[in-house]
Design a protein around this motif. Structure first.
Motif: not given
Ligand SMILES: [Fe+2]
Length: 213
Positions: A21-22, A28-30, A115-120
């Protein structure tokens, strides 16, 4: 923004699951929850963050064994390499005897590379990196010089290519692509063993000696 990464080494094959996460972020990402769902969920809870998504580099059982329970507990969507969706769905058909049992999961989203994912609060470029497995992807965090590359590249080694869909020259081309697209200082968060950098591996990894300079 700086990236906060927590590494949990899980299961009998010592697979690295990452929580990212930032720094201090509420989401957050798992990545690659391979086994020990309870331990992963406890580590997430310690951060106080909510899981926005679960990312998978490839669908070998040691990387995805805890996807179903972590997805169910968090409600987070699962991003799976497109070519390996059937493996995630029917994991026990692809699990070596003596491991598991694991629960299959129908992917919520697929990734194929590009792809570009925008997540968390993070931007992640998805890079197609086959060779260890046919659909393998690497997640590159924009602006952070950090890649989560599963079983492509290890400290002093590379992913095995003798499993179904594996191919040595293809794996080396994938590694070459990562090296060309990133700075030598880029941190490699691998699926097994410790973190390293692309530059250190380019300079010292014997498996990369044959790459063009
Ligand atoms: Fe693997």
């Amino acid at each position: 923004m700086s990236l906060e990464v927590r590494q949990l080494t899980v299961g009998p094959i010592a697979e690295n699951c990452f929580i990212l996460r930032p720094e201090g972020g509420g989401k957050a990402l798992v990545l690659d929850p391979g086994e020990e769902a309870e331990r992963i969920l406890a580590a997430v809870e310690e951060t106080g963050a909510e899981v926005e998504a679960i990312l998978i580099t490839h669908c070998h059982f040691d990387h995805i064994g805890a996807v179903a329970p972590v997805a169910k507990a968090t409600g987070a969507p699962v991003y799976c390499p497109e070519l390996e969706v059937p493996v995630l769905a029917d994991i026990m058909s692809y699990t070596m005897p003596g491991f598991g049992p694991f629960e299959g999961y129908e992917a919520d989203e697929t990734v194929a590379g590009g792809e570009t994912l925008e997540l968390a609060g993070l931007s992640l470029d998805v890079v197609f990196t086959p060779g260890h497995s046919p659909g393998h992807v690497t997640y590159s965090v924009r602006g952070e010089e950090a890649i989560f590359s599963g079983d492509v590249l290890f400290q002093g080694s590379v992913g095995r290519v003798d499993l179904p869909g594996g191919d040595g020259p293809t794996l080396l081309r994938s590694i070459q692509g990562l090296i060309e697209a990133h700075s030598p200082e880029t941190t490699v968060y691998p699926g097994h063993m410790g973190t390293t950098t692309l530059g250190a591996e380019r300079a010292t990894n014997p498996f990369l000696a044959q790459l063009p300079s």
